[in-house]
Design a protein around this motif. Structure first.
Motif, short mmCIF file in Angstrom:
data_model
loop_
_atom_site.label_atom_id
_atom_site.label_comp_id
_atom_site.label_asym_id
_atom_site.label_seq_id
_atom_site.Cartn_x
_atom_site.Cartn_y
_atom_site.Cartn_z
N TRP A 197 0.81 -1.19 0.00
CA TRP A 197 0.00 0.00 0.00
C TRP A 197 0.85 1.25 0.00
N ASP A 198 2.12 1.12 0.49
CA ASP A 198 2.87 2.30 0.95
C ASP A 198 3.16 3.32 -0.14
N MET A 199 3.78 2.85 -1.24
CA MET A 199 4.17 3.78 -2.29
C MET A 199 2.97 4.53 -2.82
N ILE A 205 -1.05 11.01 -1.21
CA ILE A 205 -0.96 12.11 -0.25
C ILE A 205 -0.23 13.29 -0.87
N ASP A 206 0.79 12.98 -1.70
CA ASP A 206 1.51 14.05 -2.38
C ASP A 206 0.70 14.68 -3.49
N GLY A 207 -0.46 14.15 -3.75
CA GLY A 207 -1.35 14.83 -4.68
C GLY A 207 -1.43 14.23 -6.06
N ALA A 208 -0.86 13.05 -6.27
CA ALA A 208 -1.01 12.43 -7.58
C ALA A 208 -2.45 11.98 -7.77
N SER A 209 -2.90 11.99 -9.01
CA SER A 209 -4.27 11.56 -9.25
C SER A 209 -4.32 10.04 -9.21
N ARG A 210 -5.52 9.52 -9.06
CA ARG A 210 -5.73 8.08 -9.04
C ARG A 210 -5.18 7.42 -10.29
N PHE A 211 -5.49 8.06 -11.40
CA PHE A 211 -5.08 7.46 -12.67
C PHE A 211 -3.56 7.39 -12.77
N ARG A 212 -2.91 8.47 -12.31
CA ARG A 212 -1.46 8.52 -12.37
C ARG A 212 -0.87 7.44 -11.47
N VAL A 213 -1.43 7.27 -10.29
CA VAL A 213 -0.96 6.23 -9.37
C VAL A 213 -1.08 4.86 -10.02
N TRP A 214 -2.22 4.64 -10.64
CA TRP A 214 -2.49 3.36 -11.29
C TRP A 214 -1.47 3.10 -12.40
N LEU B 5 3.78 19.43 -6.10
CA LEU B 5 2.79 18.39 -5.94
C LEU B 5 1.52 18.92 -5.27
N THR B 6 1.71 19.84 -4.32
CA THR B 6 0.53 20.40 -3.67
C THR B 6 -0.30 21.19 -4.67
N GLU B 7 0.40 21.87 -5.57
CA GLU B 7 -0.32 22.63 -6.58
C GLU B 7 -1.19 21.70 -7.43
N SER B 8 -0.56 20.59 -7.85
CA SER B 8 -1.32 19.69 -8.72
C SER B 8 -2.46 19.03 -7.95
N ALA B 9 -2.38 19.07 -6.61
CA ALA B 9 -3.47 18.49 -5.85
C ALA B 9 -4.71 19.36 -5.93
#
Lengths: 309, 475
Positions: A197-199, A205-214, B5-9
């Motif tokens: 789960w960690d990465m 939390i750093d703000g990546a979108s779901r799609f980007r994470v996937w 990154l906060t900005e893109s959030a």
């Protein structure tokens, strides 16, 4: 990575114990398993042996090549003349198109859905999982009758109908992708469930979108699983007979199995050696996968076989 | 890095993409409308206008033309399409300025694109009849197709806009996220599983066949079901189905599978692996080629492989074996494919048995057979149950190999199973007649049986345990 597929495999237990505890000398009792295994496999080997022999001979009696006079011999390459026919290549292209659609379609769509099912909470999640489970256990080939009507309907949609309607390769591919989706989703969900789960969490939390994470974090981690599913789907699509046969008319959209069956059916005069040659031609990619991806094949077929029989 | 990154959030990925889609789609739609209209004004030739697109028909009053008969019947609602184009352009332009997006814009674009897509679709369907007679109408169809695709783009643009506008609300955004991932799969499953299941049932209540294909469906109640149960061959087919499932399951999918798993576990590891691999061959062989192999094995002398062996043994009776013993071959052919599934499941179960158990038993002096009887088989109870249930369902609906091998013959219904009957009635042409409705009745009963059985199995195999395990985020 593989443990997502079916029961967990613990290496080296029973047979290792057998090896260490029993003496090395082969007794009649120990030879029996070998004998039984060899006897039961004979029909398969005979079938394959015939294909190999018949491909390169004028005719065959049993497993022996014969020439026109019935004498031993008569080896020839004449059966491979079909390679000069454009129809064969069209059928090959169609087969390849269906197989690649299966690889890409089932891979992408089931990876998307499985991610949501594995990681997100949304209304209907449990219901969807239960439904795919039922659909996975029960491959409704019976629905082909109604899917026929659906494809006719799609054929009436502007432009889209020209590529995905009845009697198109796209339509066949679409139906095949959907019929294997439940399996794909279950396998993929198994892979995702096993990932840490960690990465992913850190990225979210750093703000990546779901799609980007996937796309950037999860997919690279399940690459072996994805590869196994792709092999399975390629073979499935490459071998497909029933659905292309049902939903296509004429040679423009026939794939290889449908093309072959036209020469080995009841109504036509069977040219067995020609059928063997073209059969071997179709077997080549399957055998390549068979030889180079044994481990993956055994695992994936245990994890979730399609109905078959 | 972290500020980035906060900005893109705060600014979700994909922001601003919706407006470009709206602009492009709007441009195409308006173009579809203006170009033919212009050409009509310049050349004053209705055919020229029609040959470009059908969209302008509503506005220039071109409902029917007299020269060359009926060319194209237009619908007033087609006017929605250029309107949708204008709306798309306007919204796209509006969103070029920051901070102007709002949910209502997405809803508006959504509504008008769906409405006009339906209108265009209707016009397309109507023009299909004309298309067979008039070349011009075919060309108009291309125009309609382009407009339709543009409308789909508009729809997607509207959805993205809606999403962008509403993504500020976290709860809503989470649901949308899941929706994004689930949509492709859900749409396909609905279109090719659920709709067909419903259609199958409705179809089975009509009398649709290739004889009255072009007419509207006629409701006939449960006549097809009555006809099915009173079919002269119904008992025979029922018995065949039972025989097929029971024999294949007992002797191959479970029996041989178990035997193979035990045998491959009791030979050296590498040999065991090799044999398991070889048993996969039938499964990955294209069914058409696989059946040819079996036909070749069973051929009459001098071609058949089996008969060649029999000849060496001095057996006189050497027929073509498939019509001679059709059931043996139906079960053999299916069983050789089916055995590998159980074999793999059983093998992994056997390999998971703790070594201590076996060593302890061996120390106590147990032989191989005692080991299998007292340790292996009891531990295989669950996999066994799983394979039996799973393969019962698979066998119940599978008919591909029978279709290829005997096609239900030889003779009348000798090897015809339920699933094959449904398929043949509906989709295999006998003298040019497809009885879709009657076949659907056969098929629907089987679907029903399968669905009920699988739900029961899910209860037995504690489905809830399977569903609850994964990590569900609570972000």
């Amino acid at each position: 990575m593989r443990s997502g597929v079916g029961p967990v495999k613990v290496s080296g237990t029973l047979s290792t114990v057998q090896m260490t505890l029993s003496s090395r000398r082969i007794s009649p009792g120990q030879a029996l398993p070998y004998l039984l295994l060899t006897l039961t496999i004979i029909p398969i080997l005979a079938g394959y042996a015939w294909v190999l022999v018949a491909t390169f001979s004028q005719r065959t009696n049993g497993l022996l090549p014969r020439d026109a006079q019935g004498n031993l011999g008569g080896l020839t390459l004449d059966n491979w003349q079909f390679l000069a026919e454009p129809d064969v290549w069209k059928a090959t292209l169609n087969s390849f198109g269906i197989a690649m659609s299966m690889v890409i379609g089932v891979g992408a769509i089931s990876a998307l859905a499985a991610y949501a099912l594995s990681r997100m909470n949304f209304p209907g999640r449990k219901g969807f999982l239960g439904m795919t489970m039922v659909l996975h256990a029960f491959r409704p080939e019976m629905l082909l009758i109604a899917i026929f009507q659906v494809l006719l309907f799609i054929g009436g949609i502007p432009l889209i109908g020209n590529f995905f309607g009845f009697n198109t390769v796209g339509g066949v591919a679409l139906v095949m992708v959907t019929l294997d989706l439940p399996l794909g989703i279950w396998l993929m969900k198994g892979f995702f469930d096993n990932l840490s789960w960690d990465m992913e969490r850190a990225a979210l939390i750093d703000g990546a979108s779901r799609f980007r994470v996937w796309w950037e974090i999860l997919l690279p981690q399940i690459r072996p699983g994805l590869a196994a599913l792709s092999i399975f789907m390629f073979i499935q699509g490459w071998n497909a007979y029933l659905i292309p046969f049902t939903f296509t008319i004429g040679s423009k959209v026939a794939n290889l199995p449908v093309y072959i069956n036209r020469f080995s059916g009841d109504t036509s005069l069977v040219s067995w050696n020609f059928v063997a040659a073209i059969g071997l031609f179709q077997l080549i990619p399957v055998l390549i996968f068979f030889i180079f991806t044994q481990e993956a094949l055994l695992n994936i077929y245990g994890g979730g076989s399609k109905g078959g029989s | 890095m972290s500020t980035n990154l906060t900005e893109s959030a705060t600014q979700p990925l994909g922001a601003g993409r919706g407006r470009w889609l709206l602009l492009a789609a709007g441009l195409v739609l308006v173009g579809c409308f203006i170009l033919p209209w212009l050409s009509f004004v310049i050349t004053a030739d209705q055919r020229v206008a029609l040959s470009l697109t059908g969209l302008q028909a509503a506005t220039i009053g071109l409902v029917e033309t007299t020269d060359g008969g009926l060319l194209y019947r237009s619908s007033f609602w087609l006017f929605l399409a250029p309107l949708a184009g204008v709306v798309g352009l306007a919204l796209g332009a509006l969103n070029l300025f920051p901070g102007r997006s709002a949910p209502w814009q997405g809803l508006l674009a959504l509504f008008i694109s769906v409405a006009s897509a339906v209108a265009v679709w209707g016009a397309f369907a109507a023009s299909q009849e004309v298309a067979q007679k008039e070349k011009v109408a075919v060309e108009a169809q291309w125009g309609l197709s382009v407009a339709f695709i543009a409308l789909l783009l508009l729809l997607v643009g509207a959805l993205i806009l809606l999403r962008e506008a509403s993504s500020q609300k976290p709860a809503f955004r989470a649901a949308l996220d899941a929706l994004n991932f689930m949509t492709p799969g859900t749409v396909l499953v609905i279109v090719f599983f659920f709709l067909p299941a419903i259609i199958l049932f409705i179809l089975s209540l009509t009398d649709l066949s290739s004889a009255n294909f072009s007419e509207p469906w006629t409701y006939v109640g449960f006549d097809n079901y009555k006809r099915m149960f009173s079919d002269r061959f119904f008992p025979k087919i029922l018995r065949n189905t039972f025989q097929y499932v029971a024999l294949t399951l007992l002797f191959f999918n479970v029996g041989l599978a178990l035997l193979l798993a035990l045998l491959t576990a009791h030979v050296s590891r590498r040999v065991g692996f090799l044999f398991r691999l070889l048993w996969l061959l039938p499964r990955i062989t294209p069914s058409v080629v696989y059946i040819v192999m079996w036909q070749r094995i069973a051929q009459q002398p001098p071609y058949g492989i089996l008969n060649q062996f029999l000849g060496w043994l001095g057996v006189e009776n050497q027929p073509y074996w498939i019509p001679e013993a059709p059931w043996v071959f139906v079960v053999l052919v299916n069983g050789f494919v089916g055995a590998s599934f159980g074999m793999i499941i059983f093998t992994s179960a056997i390999e998971a048995i703790p070594a201590d158990l076996i060593i302890a038993a061996k120390v106590d002096g147990a032989g191989d057979l005692a080991l299998i009887r007292d340790i292996t088989l009891p531990l295989l109870r669950w996999p066994l149950l799983f394979v039996v249930t799973y393969q019962t369902l698979s066998l119940l609906v599978s008919f591909e190999y029978i279709l290829l091998l005997t096609n239900g013959g030889p003779g009348l219904f000798t090897t015809e199973v339920w699933a094959l009957t449904a398929y043949k009635r509906a989709l295999q042409t006998y003298f040019g007649s497809n009885q879709w409705a009657y076949g659907a009745a056969w098929g629907f009963v089987l679907v029903l049986i399968g669905a009920i059985l699988s739900v029961i199995y899910l209860r037995v195999f504690r489905f809830n345990d399977l569903v609850q395990e994964p990590k569900i985020d609570v972000l």
